[in-house]
Write a protein that holds these residues in place. Sequence first.
Motif, mmCIF file in Angstrom:
data_model
loop_
_atom_site.group_PDB
_atom_site.id
_atom_site.type_symbol
_atom_site.label_atom_id
_atom_site.label_comp_id
_atom_site.label_asym_id
_atom_site.label_seq_id
_atom_site.Cartn_x
_atom_site.Cartn_y
_atom_site.Cartn_z
ATOM 1 N N THR A 167 0.814 -1.215 0.000
ATOM 2 C CA THR A 167 0.000 0.000 0.000
ATOM 3 C C THR A 167 0.848 1.267 0.000
ATOM 4 O O THR A 167 0.622 2.185 -0.794
ATOM 5 C CB THR A 167 -0.939 0.008 1.221
ATOM 6 N N LEU A 168 1.854 1.338 0.881
ATOM 7 C CA LEU A 168 2.655 2.560 0.967
ATOM 8 C C LEU A 168 3.494 2.791 -0.293
ATOM 9 O O LEU A 168 3.476 3.898 -0.843
ATOM 10 C CB LEU A 168 3.536 2.529 2.219
ATOM 11 N N PRO A 169 4.222 1.780 -0.791
ATOM 12 C CA PRO A 169 4.973 2.020 -2.042
ATOM 13 C C PRO A 169 4.060 2.397 -3.208
ATOM 14 O O PRO A 169 4.402 3.269 -4.017
ATOM 15 C CB PRO A 169 5.667 0.676 -2.293
ATOM 16 N N LEU A 170 2.886 1.751 -3.291
ATOM 17 C CA LEU A 170 1.957 2.074 -4.371
ATOM 18 C C LEU A 170 1.445 3.507 -4.222
ATOM 19 O O LEU A 170 1.345 4.247 -5.214
ATOM 20 C CB LEU A 170 0.785 1.086 -4.363
ATOM 21 N N ALA A 171 1.132 3.902 -3.006
ATOM 22 C CA ALA A 171 0.653 5.266 -2.763
ATOM 23 C C ALA A 171 1.716 6.284 -3.165
ATOM 24 O O ALA A 171 1.410 7.318 -3.782
ATOM 25 C CB ALA A 171 0.286 5.442 -1.291
ATOM 26 N N ARG A 172 2.970 5.999 -2.804
ATOM 27 C CA ARG A 172 4.046 6.928 -3.149
ATOM 28 C C ARG A 172 4.213 7.060 -4.665
ATOM 29 O O ARG A 172 4.384 8.164 -5.190
ATOM 30 C CB ARG A 172 5.356 6.450 -2.522
ATOM 31 N N LEU A 174 1.934 6.417 -7.034
ATOM 32 C CA LEU A 174 0.769 7.061 -7.645
ATOM 33 C C LEU A 174 0.751 8.566 -7.374
ATOM 34 O O LEU A 174 0.366 9.360 -8.242
ATOM 35 C CB LEU A 174 -0.515 6.417 -7.131
ATOM 36 N N SER A 175 1.152 8.970 -6.171
ATOM 37 C CA SER A 175 1.161 10.410 -5.879
ATOM 38 C C SER A 175 2.198 11.120 -6.741
ATOM 39 O O SER A 175 1.947 12.221 -7.252
ATOM 40 C CB SER A 175 1.441 10.665 -4.391
ATOM 41 N N ALA A 176 3.363 10.495 -6.923
ATOM 42 C CA ALA A 176 4.400 11.106 -7.763
ATOM 43 C C ALA A 176 3.937 11.212 -9.217
ATOM 44 O O ALA A 176 4.127 12.238 -9.877
ATOM 45 C CB ALA A 176 5.688 10.292 -7.671
ATOM 46 N N ILE A 177 3.322 10.131 -9.718
ATOM 47 C CA ILE A 177 2.858 10.124 -11.111
ATOM 48 C C ILE A 177 1.688 11.091 -11.292
ATOM 49 O O ILE A 177 1.643 11.870 -12.252
ATOM 50 C CB ILE A 177 2.466 8.694 -11.535
ATOM 51 N N GLY A 178 0.722 11.060 -10.364
ATOM 52 C CA GLY A 178 -0.428 11.959 -10.463
ATOM 53 C C GLY A 178 -0.026 13.413 -10.414
ATOM 54 O O GLY A 178 -0.557 14.247 -11.157
ATOM 55 N N ARG A 179 0.947 13.746 -9.550
ATOM 56 C CA ARG A 179 1.435 15.122 -9.455
ATOM 57 C C ARG A 179 2.123 15.538 -10.746
ATOM 58 O O ARG A 179 1.886 16.630 -11.275
ATOM 59 C CB ARG A 179 2.393 15.251 -8.275
ATOM 60 N N ALA A 180 2.984 14.671 -11.255
ATOM 61 C CA ALA A 180 3.742 15.005 -12.465
ATOM 62 C C ALA A 180 2.844 15.127 -13.691
ATOM 63 O O ALA A 180 3.086 15.962 -14.573
ATOM 64 C CB ALA A 180 4.823 13.955 -12.713
ATOM 65 N N ALA A 190 -4.019 7.861 -4.876
ATOM 66 C CA ALA A 190 -2.910 7.898 -3.927
ATOM 67 C C ALA A 190 -3.373 8.439 -2.575
ATOM 68 O O ALA A 190 -3.009 7.910 -1.514
ATOM 69 C CB ALA A 190 -1.774 8.763 -4.479
ATOM 70 N N VAL A 191 -4.193 9.484 -2.606
ATOM 71 C CA VAL A 191 -4.712 10.069 -1.368
ATOM 72 C C VAL A 191 -5.518 9.044 -0.582
ATOM 73 O O VAL A 191 -5.379 8.914 0.640
ATOM 74 C CB VAL A 191 -5.574 11.313 -1.693
ATOM 75 N N THR A 192 -6.361 8.286 -1.282
ATOM 76 C CA THR A 192 -7.160 7.243 -0.620
ATOM 77 C C THR A 192 -6.265 6.216 0.065
ATOM 78 O O THR A 192 -6.516 5.806 1.210
ATOM 79 C CB THR A 192 -8.067 6.545 -1.658
ATOM 80 N N LEU A 193 -5.205 5.810 -0.621
ATOM 81 C CA LEU A 193 -4.280 4.826 -0.041
ATOM 82 C C LEU A 193 -3.565 5.398 1.182
ATOM 83 O O LEU A 193 -3.400 4.712 2.206
ATOM 84 C CB LEU A 193 -3.263 4.386 -1.104
ATOM 85 N N TYR A 194 -3.132 6.643 1.096
ATOM 86 C CA TYR A 194 -2.438 7.257 2.228
ATOM 87 C C TYR A 194 -3.361 7.360 3.447
ATOM 88 O O TYR A 194 -2.923 7.164 4.591
ATOM 89 C CB TYR A 194 -1.921 8.644 1.848
ATOM 90 N N ARG A 195 -4.621 7.678 3.220
ATOM 91 C CA ARG A 195 -5.551 7.775 4.346
ATOM 92 C C ARG A 195 -5.778 6.396 4.980
ATOM 93 O O ARG A 195 -5.929 6.286 6.209
ATOM 94 C CB ARG A 195 -6.869 8.389 3.876
ATOM 95 N N GLN A 196 -5.790 5.352 4.150
ATOM 96 C CA GLN A 196 -5.893 3.992 4.688
ATOM 97 C C GLN A 196 -4.679 3.677 5.557
ATOM 98 O O GLN A 196 -4.802 3.096 6.642
ATOM 99 C CB GLN A 196 -5.988 2.987 3.549
ATOM 100 N N ILE A 197 -3.510 4.056 5.061
ATOM 101 C CA ILE A 197 -2.272 3.797 5.807
ATOM 102 C C ILE A 197 -2.325 4.497 7.157
ATOM 103 O O ILE A 197 -1.962 3.928 8.201
ATOM 104 C CB ILE A 197 -1.052 4.274 4.995
ATOM 105 N N VAL A 215 1.149 15.032 1.100
ATOM 106 C CA VAL A 215 0.328 14.560 -0.026
ATOM 107 C C VAL A 215 -1.098 15.091 0.097
ATOM 108 O O VAL A 215 -1.676 15.598 -0.873
ATOM 109 C CB VAL A 215 0.336 13.023 -0.099
ATOM 110 N N LEU A 216 -1.687 15.003 1.295
ATOM 111 C CA LEU A 216 -3.056 15.477 1.487
ATOM 112 C C LEU A 216 -3.162 16.981 1.248
ATOM 113 O O LEU A 216 -4.212 17.473 0.823
ATOM 114 C CB LEU A 216 -3.539 15.140 2.901
ATOM 115 N N SER A 217 -2.080 17.715 1.510
ATOM 116 C CA SER A 217 -2.123 19.172 1.357
ATOM 117 C C SER A 217 -2.223 19.605 -0.099
ATOM 118 O O SER A 217 -2.597 20.745 -0.385
ATOM 119 C CB SER A 217 -0.874 19.805 1.984
#
Length: 653
Positions: A167-172, A174-180, A190-197, A215-217
Amino acid sequence: GELGGYRSEWQQAGISALTTLLESDASNLEARSQRALLYGYQGQFAEAIADYEVVLAAEPTPDRILGAAEVYTYSGNYPQGLALFEAYLRTNPTIPTNQVSAYGLALQETGRADRAIQVLSSRLATLPRLDETAIQIRTTLATAYQRNNQLDAALTTLEPLRGASATLPLARALSAIGRAEDDLNIYAEAVTLYRQILEQTPNPSPGLRTEIADVLSEFPMTQPQALMMYQALISEQPENQSLQIKQLVVANQIGQISRTELYEQLQAVLQTLPTAKSEKRLLAQALIRVDPPAPDLLPTYQTLLQSDVDVPFLQFRLAQIYLQQGNFTNARQALRAYSATPIGSQDFAPELLLAEIDRREGNLNTSAQRYEAILAANPRPAIVTNALRGLAGIRLAQGQLNDALAIYDQLLAANPEDLVSQLGKASIAYQTQQISRSEAESVLDRWQRAEPVTEPPPEVFNLAGVLPASVDRQPLYLALLTLEPDNLAINRRLVQVLAVRDPDEARRRVNELVVRDPENLNVYYVQGEFAQTIGDLELAGQSYETILAQQPDNPDALSALGGVRFQQQRYSEATDLFTRVLSLRPNDLETRRVLAELSAAQDQPIAALEQLREVQTLQTEAGLSDPRVDTRIRQLQGDLLRRRGFQPEWERF
């Protein structure tokens, strides 16, 4: 301390044990190196790097260099991380599998995504199962693919991680790809995964909580939660300036504090800068979130850059401040410094800012060429959108309204809900009489309800400037002028409102405009118009004469001065002025109509009738109709009949 490297839940105990050891033996480099590594695993990079600075200064072993390379990379200092990896490779043939992900990250973040793909994909092929190491390599490979403009390959690489314990590696990733990619759907996942974590991790470390808050910010729906997380972290780390900056930025973004309050509170936070280089770097990373940057913090930005903190984007923020100050030379210099870095060389942001500098310097063709070159490179969607909007602004400034309108239509075809493009299109459509005033105002009102006035796009200034002055929009005018005090279109509308409600304040503002920028001839239009509104025809005439002294054939100034002379009943001078306007604009039907009125004012009704009939004919040929002309012709005909003792037929009833 050694055991702390085996399980994440043992890391804090390992740090405590090593700290106890170092208190009694500060020269123990093995203990310091291990503590630095554990700090890095916990995301406490300032502390990790502080330890590694001591370790690296004392002829470190290859293993310690390798650990430092990993921590520097994950702290975001990619050039230093890559330099350490290369130092390790000078004495070893390959990077160990456990550290190859960090090596790939350092490569891709320094402009070598293709090399990162080679290294990571070949190593991944040697791993038989999806263990923790394979997961880490796979996520880094995915972000390398994205950096190499291979989004489909990036998402395909991540697919095996869905449903796995990753979950954490996938979230990281996805957040990097989504941001870029500026892809809200990917980033939302990615946000959903981070909140689960966050919900599933007992006692998450400060480093993990900071990562999640960061990430949430960046996601509008979760910014309030990010603010609460920053506040909780600050209560535990009250001296952490980077957390305080992040908290203030989010508070501004969700409307809890104004931009002025943001800048004031940033000044208070940054009265004293940290001495440790690692802490300065974290501070610089937080400061680049302040957009637009605070001009009063220019010395702080300069101090951090002189400290050799490796945050290249800080140079871009510096360029933005210089641009706000009108210091184009220094802005270009800062952009060159940023573009000379590996990250900056792949970023289109400097070209966008250079295009804006060209526009402000009056080099419209050069600015347009920059935007067109950016679009030809087919960058990511957000860059394309910004370049198209910039190009639309240039076409507007060049008077090419149809071209600008076509650009906004293109933007709206891609995103029909884009309010900024709706504003831009409404501004042009209103000017070209394709939509009514009420329709244009409804678009502006919709934007005001949906967005804070703290960060308006140029299209807001354009639309508010072309719409007639409105008392109801006085707060908007004032808010816009706090951001662009010299915007003449908005100043003009505000002065028009104040001329009726508060003439003294209107006069003060007009005088300020003239004093602030006496070489700008456009301010004299505002002054002249205001003077006419309050009946000060002498000042109005002086204003337009000032323009004509520099531009004798300026048709707008000639027409405005002609209007003043008409009001002063200096008909002969007014006629001469409008005749000059007509020689410059032979197809200007309004000027022809005014000349007819001047003939009538000088008791030449027959000449006036002939001139108005000519205007009427030209209007018909152009498919236009002006009721004023028809009505005036009938009035003049009636006056002539009355002079001869006849009652007009339309009055017989």
